[in-house]
Design an enzyme around this catalytic site. Structure first.
Site, short mmCIF file in Angstrom:
data_model
loop_
_atom_site.label_atom_id
_atom_site.label_comp_id
_atom_site.label_asym_id
_atom_site.label_seq_id
_atom_site.Cartn_x
_atom_site.Cartn_y
_atom_site.Cartn_z
N ASP A 86 52.28 25.22 -45.95
CA ASP A 86 51.21 26.19 -46.06
C ASP A 86 51.69 27.29 -47.02
O ASP A 86 52.89 27.42 -47.29
CB ASP A 86 50.90 26.76 -44.68
CG ASP A 86 49.83 27.83 -44.70
OD1 ASP A 86 48.84 27.67 -45.43
OD2 ASP A 86 50.00 28.84 -43.99
N ASP B 143 50.02 31.03 -47.31
CA ASP B 143 49.92 32.40 -46.80
C ASP B 143 50.69 32.56 -45.50
O ASP B 143 50.55 31.75 -44.57
CB ASP B 143 48.46 32.78 -46.58
CG ASP B 143 47.66 32.80 -47.87
OD1 ASP B 143 46.75 33.63 -47.99
OD2 ASP B 143 47.95 31.98 -48.77
N GLU C 248 48.68 37.42 -46.55
CA GLU C 248 47.45 36.63 -46.51
C GLU C 248 46.64 37.07 -47.73
O GLU C 248 46.16 38.21 -47.80
CB GLU C 248 46.66 36.88 -45.23
CG GLU C 248 47.34 36.39 -43.96
CD GLU C 248 47.25 34.87 -43.80
OE1 GLU C 248 46.33 34.25 -44.39
OE2 GLU C 248 48.10 34.31 -43.09
N ARG D 194 34.29 35.39 -44.92
CA ARG D 194 35.17 36.31 -45.64
C ARG D 194 34.82 36.38 -47.12
O ARG D 194 34.81 37.45 -47.73
CB ARG D 194 36.62 35.91 -45.44
CG ARG D 194 37.15 36.24 -44.05
CD ARG D 194 38.54 35.72 -43.83
NE ARG D 194 38.57 34.27 -43.70
CZ ARG D 194 39.67 33.54 -43.59
NH1 ARG D 194 40.86 34.14 -43.64
NH2 ARG D 194 39.61 32.23 -43.46
N SER E 268 46.97 24.90 -49.33
CA SER E 268 46.60 26.20 -48.80
C SER E 268 45.10 26.33 -48.59
O SER E 268 44.31 25.90 -49.44
CB SER E 268 47.07 27.29 -49.77
OG SER E 268 46.59 28.56 -49.38
N GLY E 269 44.74 26.95 -47.48
CA GLY E 269 43.36 27.35 -47.28
C GLY E 269 43.02 28.61 -48.06
O GLY E 269 41.92 29.12 -47.97
N LYS F 207 43.87 19.22 -45.26
CA LYS F 207 45.33 19.37 -45.30
C LYS F 207 46.00 18.08 -44.82
O LYS F 207 46.95 17.61 -45.44
CB LYS F 207 45.77 20.57 -44.45
CG LYS F 207 45.47 21.92 -45.07
CD LYS F 207 46.18 23.04 -44.32
CE LYS F 207 46.07 24.35 -45.06
NZ LYS F 207 47.00 25.38 -44.55
N ASP G 33 51.80 28.08 -40.37
CA ASP G 33 51.75 29.11 -39.33
C ASP G 33 50.41 29.25 -38.64
O ASP G 33 50.31 29.94 -37.62
CB ASP G 33 52.12 30.47 -39.93
CG ASP G 33 50.98 31.07 -40.75
OD1 ASP G 33 50.51 32.17 -40.42
OD2 ASP G 33 50.55 30.42 -41.73
N ASN H 84 44.83 26.13 -38.65
CA ASN H 84 44.38 25.14 -39.62
C ASN H 84 45.52 24.25 -40.12
O ASN H 84 45.28 23.32 -40.88
CB ASN H 84 43.67 25.83 -40.80
CG ASN H 84 44.57 26.78 -41.56
OD1 ASN H 84 45.46 27.39 -40.98
ND2 ASN H 84 44.34 26.91 -42.86
#
Length: 346
Positions: A128, A130, A137, A173, A216-217, A270, A293, A296
């Protein structure tokens, strides 16, 4: 870890010392090297007895015990059928009690047993971004640029704890971020910081010929930047739509939408990236590492040979196969055998 099909396996148990509360209520420092060697010698027999008689019916034969740098030691066992499941070992009540008693965090790893080789077999490592490879983030940093940090951070926290579906939270967001200047990425490259130990860990993996990936999201401009910073092999992230100047925003800006021609990096995507790379490169699942972390990340953590939740959110710590809460990602080098390979330094 996915099911292991061989007759024997290697159970690698890595112990990390964590600071103990002192009598005054503050947190003490980690023990010195000599103290830690004494602690590891004292814990070793007790732990062997615990794991053999209370935790798993598998036949365990102790093979090696090493002290790896300050505050880390490792025990390696040869195990035979029925093989233990590392995630069940980690969650066992007796293990949790042992960790609390000795101020330890313990990581369990089960791998095929190549003859007389100190390194854990590994060909693919997926991370991941962030709060894992970087400290921040990114979506919160975007919010900071237009002074809406609190609103966006609240959604981020709910998403990472699994309280709201990830894609929904992402779209909510992004809608709040409509109007952020399109050039914000160059500013963020000067403020976002690589996580402690990330460069060392990636350098170690690259030196071993491991394929390294960030999925990454977050957002493609920062994932591509991080790929170049660390020398990663692949980067996957979300792509955003940029809009031309208009009356409301007289400058190029983020529209608040995801680019429809690119996949959305959901938890399922992912895991898809992990599975696709395994298939493309004909990599045994047992020779894969995933680190993340957030909630997701749970699907890909569970699909890897070794899935480690790194300084993770509470739910993720409970549900991930393994977890670790150190101060530097270079701790993972110890788990992978780097300390044994390099004169007990990791």
């Amino acid at each position: 870890m996915q099911g292991h099909q061989g007759n024997d396996a290697r159970l690698i148990i890595t112990f990390f010392a964590r600071a103990r509360p002192s009598n005054a209520g503050s947190v003490s420092t980690l023990p010195g090297q000599d103290d830690f060697k004494a602690q590891s010698m004292a814990c070793g027999p007790a732990f062997s007895q615990l794991i053999e008689h209370q935790v798993t019916p598998a036949s365990l034969n102790p093979r090696t015990h090493h002290t790896l740098g300050s505050g880390v030691f490792q025990s390696i066992y040869t195990v035979t059928h029925p093989l233990p499941k590392p995630e069940k070992l980690r969650r066992h009540a007796s293990i949790a009690a042992f960790e609390a008693l000795h101020a330890l965090e313990i990581v369990f790893d089960l791998v095929p047993d190549p003859p007389s080789h100190p390194l854990r077999p590994l060909k693919l490592a997926v991370f991941d971004m962030d709060s894992t490879l970087i400290n921040e983030e990114v979506v919160d940093e975007l919010a900071r640029s237009i002074n809406i940090t609190s609103a966006v951070s609240a959604i981020t926290t709910r998403a990472m704890n699994g309280e709201i579906e990830f894609e929904q939270s992402l779209r909510e967001r992004l809608a709040l971020l409509r109007g952020v200047k399109a050039g914000v990425w160059e500013e963020l490259k000067n403020t976002v910081t690589v996580a402690p130990g990330a460069r060392e860990l990636i350098g170690y993996l690259r030196g071993r010929g491991v394929t390294t990936v960030v999925v990454s999201g977050g957002f493609a401009p920062m994932a591509s930047w991080l790929k170049e910073q660390l020398g990663l092999d692949h980067a996957f992230a979300n792509h955003l739509v940029e809009s031309r100047p208009n009356d409301a925003h007289p400058y190029p800006h983020l529209s608040g939408d995801l680019a429809p021609e690119h996949p959305i990096v959901t938890p399922e995507y992912k895991r898809h990236v992990l599975d696709s790379l395994i298939h493309e490169h004909s990599i045994p699942v047992s020779e894969t590492l995933v680190v993340g972390d957030g909630s997701n990340d749970l699907l890909m953590l569970g699909a890897a040979g070794l899935g480690i939740a790194w300084r993770a959110k509470e739910r993720v710590q409970r549900e991930a196969p393994q977890r670790l809460n150190g101060t530097t990602l270079s701790d993972l080098i110890c788990i992978l055998g780097g300390g044994v390979e390099d004169d007990n330094k990791c």
